[in-house]
Motif scaffolding. Sequence first.
Motif, short mmCIF file in Angstrom:
data_model
loop_
_atom_site.label_atom_id
_atom_site.label_comp_id
_atom_site.label_asym_id
_atom_site.label_seq_id
_atom_site.Cartn_x
_atom_site.Cartn_y
_atom_site.Cartn_z
N THR A 1 83.26 -12.51 17.70
CA THR A 1 82.06 -12.48 16.87
C THR A 1 82.14 -13.44 15.69
O THR A 1 81.15 -13.61 14.97
N GLY A 2 83.31 -14.04 15.49
CA GLY A 2 83.44 -15.01 14.40
C GLY A 2 83.98 -14.44 13.11
O GLY A 2 83.79 -15.02 12.04
N TRP A 3 84.69 -13.30 13.21
CA TRP A 3 85.30 -12.68 12.03
C TRP A 3 86.81 -12.67 12.17
O TRP A 3 87.34 -12.53 13.27
N ALA A 4 87.48 -12.81 11.01
CA ALA A 4 88.94 -12.73 10.95
C ALA A 4 89.35 -11.48 10.19
O ALA A 4 88.77 -11.17 9.14
N THR A 5 90.33 -10.76 10.73
CA THR A 5 90.84 -9.55 10.09
C THR A 5 92.34 -9.67 9.91
O THR A 5 93.06 -9.99 10.87
N VAL A 6 92.81 -9.42 8.71
CA VAL A 6 94.24 -9.50 8.41
C VAL A 6 94.95 -8.28 8.98
O VAL A 6 94.54 -7.14 8.74
N VAL A 7 96.01 -8.52 9.73
CA VAL A 7 96.86 -7.45 10.26
C VAL A 7 98.15 -7.37 9.46
O VAL A 7 98.60 -6.29 9.08
N ASP A 8 98.76 -8.51 9.22
CA ASP A 8 100.00 -8.60 8.43
C ASP A 8 99.74 -9.53 7.26
O ASP A 8 99.53 -10.73 7.45
N PRO A 9 99.73 -9.02 6.02
CA PRO A 9 99.36 -9.85 4.87
C PRO A 9 100.45 -10.80 4.40
O PRO A 9 100.27 -11.48 3.39
N GLU A 10 101.57 -10.85 5.09
CA GLU A 10 102.67 -11.73 4.69
C GLU A 10 102.63 -13.01 5.54
O GLU A 10 102.94 -12.99 6.73
N ILE B 1 85.04 -16.37 9.88
CA ILE B 1 86.06 -17.40 10.08
C ILE B 1 85.65 -18.74 9.46
O ILE B 1 86.50 -19.45 8.90
N ALA B 2 84.37 -19.08 9.53
CA ALA B 2 83.93 -20.41 9.09
C ALA B 2 84.32 -20.71 7.63
O ALA B 2 84.91 -21.76 7.35
N PRO B 3 84.02 -19.83 6.65
CA PRO B 3 84.42 -20.14 5.28
C PRO B 3 85.94 -20.12 5.07
O PRO B 3 86.47 -20.83 4.22
N VAL B 4 86.64 -19.29 5.85
CA VAL B 4 88.11 -19.26 5.76
C VAL B 4 88.67 -20.61 6.21
O VAL B 4 89.55 -21.19 5.56
N ARG B 5 88.16 -21.11 7.32
CA ARG B 5 88.61 -22.41 7.82
C ARG B 5 88.32 -23.52 6.81
O ARG B 5 89.19 -24.36 6.54
N ALA B 6 87.12 -23.51 6.24
CA ALA B 6 86.76 -24.55 5.27
C ALA B 6 87.64 -24.49 4.03
O ALA B 6 88.09 -25.52 3.51
N SER B 7 87.89 -23.27 3.54
CA SER B 7 88.72 -23.11 2.34
C SER B 7 90.15 -23.54 2.60
O SER B 7 90.77 -24.23 1.78
N ALA B 8 90.70 -23.15 3.75
CA ALA B 8 92.07 -23.52 4.08
C ALA B 8 92.21 -25.03 4.27
O ALA B 8 93.19 -25.62 3.84
N ALA B 9 91.21 -25.66 4.89
CA ALA B 9 91.28 -27.11 5.12
C ALA B 9 91.29 -27.89 3.82
O ALA B 9 91.85 -28.99 3.76
N ALA B 10 90.67 -27.34 2.78
CA ALA B 10 90.60 -28.04 1.49
C ALA B 10 91.71 -27.63 0.53
O ALA B 10 91.75 -28.11 -0.60
N ALA B 11 92.63 -26.79 0.97
CA ALA B 11 93.65 -26.23 0.08
C ALA B 11 94.78 -27.21 -0.20
O ALA B 11 95.00 -28.18 0.53
N ASP B 12 95.51 -26.92 -1.28
CA ASP B 12 96.63 -27.77 -1.67
C ASP B 12 97.71 -27.85 -0.60
O ASP B 12 98.36 -28.88 -0.43
N ALA B 13 97.91 -26.75 0.14
CA ALA B 13 98.96 -26.73 1.15
C ALA B 13 98.69 -27.76 2.24
O ALA B 13 99.61 -28.42 2.75
N VAL B 14 97.42 -27.92 2.63
CA VAL B 14 97.07 -28.90 3.65
C VAL B 14 97.12 -30.30 3.06
O VAL B 14 97.56 -31.25 3.73
N ARG B 15 96.70 -30.46 1.81
CA ARG B 15 96.81 -31.77 1.17
C ARG B 15 98.27 -32.20 1.06
O ARG B 15 98.58 -33.40 1.14
N ALA B 16 99.17 -31.25 0.89
CA ALA B 16 100.59 -31.59 0.82
C ALA B 16 101.08 -32.16 2.16
O ALA B 16 101.89 -33.09 2.19
N VAL B 17 100.59 -31.60 3.27
CA VAL B 17 100.93 -32.15 4.59
C VAL B 17 100.43 -33.58 4.69
O VAL B 17 101.14 -34.49 5.13
N ALA B 18 99.17 -33.80 4.24
CA ALA B 18 98.59 -35.14 4.29
C ALA B 18 99.37 -36.11 3.42
O ALA B 18 99.69 -37.24 3.85
N ASP B 19 99.71 -35.71 2.21
CA ASP B 19 100.44 -36.60 1.30
C ASP B 19 101.81 -36.96 1.86
O ASP B 19 102.27 -38.10 1.70
N ARG B 20 102.45 -36.01 2.50
CA ARG B 20 103.77 -36.29 3.09
C ARG B 20 103.66 -37.33 4.21
O ARG B 20 104.48 -38.24 4.32
#
Length: 250
Positions: A74-83, A104-123
């Motif tokens: 249906t396009g929703w994400a549910t956390v099972v393990d928060p770690e 899922i759509a806003p989660v994907r967009a937020s994660a794609a713009a996050a510092d953690a992904v930018r760190a992969v790009a910068d490396r």
Amino acid sequence: MVPILMLVVAWGAAGLFCVRLCVAGARSQSDAPHESGRQLTLYEAAFLSGGPRRVADLALVSMHLRRRLLLAHTGWATVVDPEGRDEVERTVIRAIGPGGQSPIAPVRASAAAADAVRAVADRLVAAGLAVPRGADMASAVRAVRGAALLVAVLGGLSLLASGGPDTTLLWFAPPLAAALGCLAIARFEAHPYGSWASPAGQRLLEACAVPGDGATGDTLVTVAVCGVDAVDDPALRAALASRRGRRAAV
């Protein structure tokens, strides 16, 4: 008067997009040493293949397959393990929010713009494997191809407007030659073109094995290199293809 205006447009388009291509080519050339025998991580392979959104998709699928996240069709994400196991996964969990459930759509967009992904790009940029921001050779080449076609069309229209062969038609030859020359140089110097991977990164992506661990690992490699559309599971494809989530019991 009309052919002169067409000539101005032709020169303007050819000049603008040729300069853009030259700038993109200069920025894509990195002085960083390429690491021979380097093995890409899954996140690095995902970024080189599809950019930040592919990295976010990989994290979502990885967490789903390892039962730390449930992705519903249906396009929703549910956390099972928060770690989360790494910073990208922790970014996904934070994007879902304290309620533990989100479309899922806003989660994907937020994660794609996050510092953690930018760190992969910068490396990858520092290693000379990814294209720096503002150096998208693929789109620059497409723009110059479009400019070359525009110059040819304007030259033909100028010929029709003049009512027959005219020396002004020759004025369209220089901008057309400039566009075609830039395309030839780009083909020789920077092919294959990529929106995310530099030529060295694309060669490494093609030649380098990406580590996997059985069936789950194979699926993650598929997502990283080919995208979610290549996954066999139709429910998983449907979950990540959904543009809007709707609340459902999951």
